[in-house]
Motif scaffolding. Structure first.
Motif, short mmCIF file in Angstrom:
data_model
loop_
_atom_site.label_atom_id
_atom_site.label_comp_id
_atom_site.label_asym_id
_atom_site.label_seq_id
_atom_site.Cartn_x
_atom_site.Cartn_y
_atom_site.Cartn_z
N MET A 132 -3.52 7.74 2.03
CA MET A 132 -2.47 8.02 1.06
C MET A 132 -1.08 8.02 1.67
SD MET A 132 -4.34 10.98 -1.23
CE MET A 132 -3.12 10.97 -2.55
N SER B 154 -6.18 10.13 -5.38
CA SER B 154 -5.25 11.08 -5.99
C SER B 154 -5.94 12.18 -6.79
CB SER B 154 -4.27 10.34 -6.91
OG SER B 154 -4.94 9.80 -8.04
N ARG C 247 1.37 15.59 -5.06
CA ARG C 247 0.49 16.05 -6.12
C ARG C 247 -0.11 17.39 -5.74
NH1 ARG C 247 -5.18 15.44 -5.84
NH2 ARG C 247 -5.87 14.93 -3.74
#
Length: 639
Positions: free
Chosen positions: A91, A461, A634
């Motif tokens: 990521m 995610s 996030r």
């Protein structure tokens, strides 16, 4: 894959001609192949067998093995038997794009607040050629909830944001869209959405609802013509452009282009063109109205209302409120929420202007990343893995991480300095990434594109803390031959969210979901120690050694806070000994804890500190590294 043919540059957004584009002579073939493997893993929701990668990429098995070995060395995939699994460290590629974009940092809080206020899902999206890609999701947790993820790519014509982005398209973009529609008539290049073949259908209820809307529009139009001044409560068109007399929930002019139906026709009696065929009409309406609707274009039941967020006169992103027809029809979503959405967009645009003003008022020199130590790392990797390590692939992916906050635009020299690569090596990597659509170049300055989010970000995610920790718990248990657990604090109890047990005759058996009081456990104490006022009520004696005096337990927690670990000896159960270390998020707050538990006959307390604690701390350090990467843009669910 033939070396002279590029893979489709990104899922769903490449034209037929682009898919056959010749690779530049200076492109790095191992980098092209490595990215193809990452894309196939992404399309497979993060997990694929090595033989499956061989089939889906067309690469030789030996090439797949070398690529996955290199990606595993980089920490981007994990090899689990015959499977390759995407790892959270991957990521960092998408994080580089999101950091350079600035929008998540500036707008995510606005989107989250809007979702909390409306109790509906809210998303932010950017344009990605002829598609839209999500950069933020504030999703409501319901039985019927939104499943889209950050990085998911959707065809523009089947979304509410799509027509808004298309208002800024030129002839080249429209030509690309038409080519893609012809080459992929079922939208198979967009794994996040159902196939396009479902037609738009109208049944009796639809026709009745439509007649009501047509009647309301005609009445309002007549009233305006007669000079009547309707109040806000009377005029259902308030909050939208009164000059637009079209049903934007379908994208067609009211009562226009609709053939007569035979009496008694059922729901499937009349079938309009397939989804997205009216995209140019919807774009014209969005240009006039300044907002757009998605009335079940993606799948039945899903409705959305979108508005653009502009910066310096251009669309920076689009914010959408997403609901289900069980809660709102598309028209109701528009009439009820459009005024509030306008306010939220105004606040977002004001925030962007203020940030731009602050950056202009205090100019700072262009930030550059610290040298990555890539040469040392690649040298050590090459020595350890030999020919299984593909140095050019590792170097090429590192170029993406050169970008970030304060580094949205870099020239060749700056990329070389940030990565420690030679200019010639950096240049070839940039040429390759530009060919694949992951960077753009203008006036010798390079920028990342949203397509970078397609490299593993969607499946990763949604990764929870328990999923991030699982492989590290397994490795630690195998190393120590003892049970290892992950837990979170819920009030004055701990809840087990991850667990790896040993197969001993005498071992600790606790299942995931089990709750225990926090005060007599090592897991609980390292988490209680992080609280300003830990709950220390009802301290019951579970064993003769359980600490039940609040003052004494407070002193123990102070020592735990100072030393960074807790060791509990037979306070929860006679014969049970455990040592625990806290897991901290990026800001330093404790969000969970990991322990190693054993029978007291296996190790003395001193041996636990000398032998177990260093291994435990190292494992938690690896969990935190993955957590910090995964949680940069996030919220990582704890369970």
């Amino acid at each position: 894959m033939p070396s002279n043919v590029a893979p489709a540059p990104g899922t769903g957004t490449s034209s037929a001609a682009g898919a056959e584009a010749v690779v530049p002579a200076e492109a790095v073939t191992p980098l092209i192949r490595g990215i193809a493997v990452l894309r196939r893993l992404t399309d497979a929701d993060g997990v694929s067998s090595l033989s499956g990668l061989e089939r889906s990429t067309g690469l030789a098995r030996s090439t797949v093995d070398r690529i996955t070995a290199t990606l595993a060395r980089r920490g981007y995939v994990r090899l689990d038997g015959r499977d390759a699994v995407l790892a959270p460290r991957l990521m960092e590629l998408g994080n580089a794009y999101l950091a350079a974009l600035r929008l998540p940092r500036l707008l995510d809080a606005h989107a989250d607040a809007l979702a909390d206020e409306l109790d509906e899902s809210v998303s932010l999206a950017v344009g990605d050629q002829d598609g839209i890609r999500f950069i933020h999701q504030a999703t409501r947790r319901r039985a019927m909830s939104l499943s889209f993820r950050i990085g998911d790519l959707l065809p523009a014509e089947r979304t509410a944001p799509g027509p808004l982005f298309a208002t800024e398209w030129g002839d080249r973009e429209w030509a690309r869209w038409h080519e893609r529609r012809a080459a992929d008539p079922e939208d198979r290049g967009f794994p996040a959405v159902p196939a396009r073949s479902r037609p738009i259908e109208y049944g009796e209820d639809d026709r009745n609802d439509e007649k009501d809307r047509i009647g309301a529009h005609r009445t309002n139009r007549a009233n305006r013509t007669n000079g009547k001044d309707l109040t806000v409560a009377q005029d259902p068109t308030v909050g939208k452009d009164p000059t637009v007399d079209r049903d934007l929930t379908v994208g067609k002019s009211l009562a226009a282009d609709r053939p007569e139906e035979e009496p008694g026709a059922g729901r499937s009696a009349r079938r309009l063109p397939t989804l997205g065929d009216d995209f140019e009409q919807r774009t014209a309406e969005a240009r006039e109205a300044g907002w757009a609707l998605d009335d079940q274009l993606i799948e039945p039941g899903l409705v959305a209302l979108s508005m653009p967020v502009r910066e310096a006169g251009r669309i920076a992103c689009v914010v959408s409120v997403v609901s289900h027809t069980s809660r709102h029809t598309a028209a109701d979503l528009r009439d009820t929420l459009l005024p509030r959405l306008r306010e939220a967009v105004a606040a977002m645009e004001r925030g962007l202007r203020e940030a731009q003003h602050a950056e202009s008022a205090t100019p700072t020199p262009r930030a550059t990343a610290a040298p990555s130590g890539l040469a040392v790392w690649t040298g050590a990797s090459k020595q350890e893995l030999g020919r299984e390590f593909i140095e050019s692939l590792a170097r090429g992916l590192t170029v993406i991480t050169a970008f970030g906050e304060g580094r949205a635009e870099l020239n060749l020299t700056e990329v070389a300095q940030a990565t420690g690569l030679a200019r010639a090596t950096a240049r070839r990597a940039l040429i390759t990434l530009e060919h694949l659509g992951y960077v753009t170049a203008h006036d010798r300055v390079f920028r990342l594109t949203p397509r970078v989010l397609g490299l593993g970000f969607p499946p990763l995610s949604r990764t929870s803390l328990a999923e991030i920790a699982a492989p590290h718990l397994t490795e630690l248990s195998q190393r120590l031959h003892d049970s290892v657990s992950l837990a979170v604090l819920t009030g004055d109890e701990i809840q087990y969210t991850g667990r790896v047990s040993t197969s001993r005759v005498m071992s600790v058996h606790i299942t995931i979901g089990t709750r225990l009081p926090a005060y007599p456990t090592a897991l609980g104490r390292v988490m209680l120690a992080d609280l300003p006022e830990p709950p220390l009520t009802e301290l019951l004696p579970l064993t003769p050694r359980t600490i039940t005096d609040p003052a004494r337990l407070t002193a123990v927690l102070d020592r735990v806070r100072e030393e960074g670990y807790a060791l509990v000896d037979e306070e929860l159960e006679v014969g049970l000994r455990s040592v625990a270390v806290p897991v901290r998020e990026r800001g330093g707050r404790v969000v969970a804890a990991v322990n190693v538990a054993m029978h007291s006959s296996r190790r003395t307390p001193e041996e636990c500190v000398a032998e177990v604690l260093p291994e435990l701390r190292a494992a938690v350090g690896r969990i935190e590294e993955d957590l910090w990467v995964a949680g940069r843009f996030r919220r990582v669910p704890r369970t």
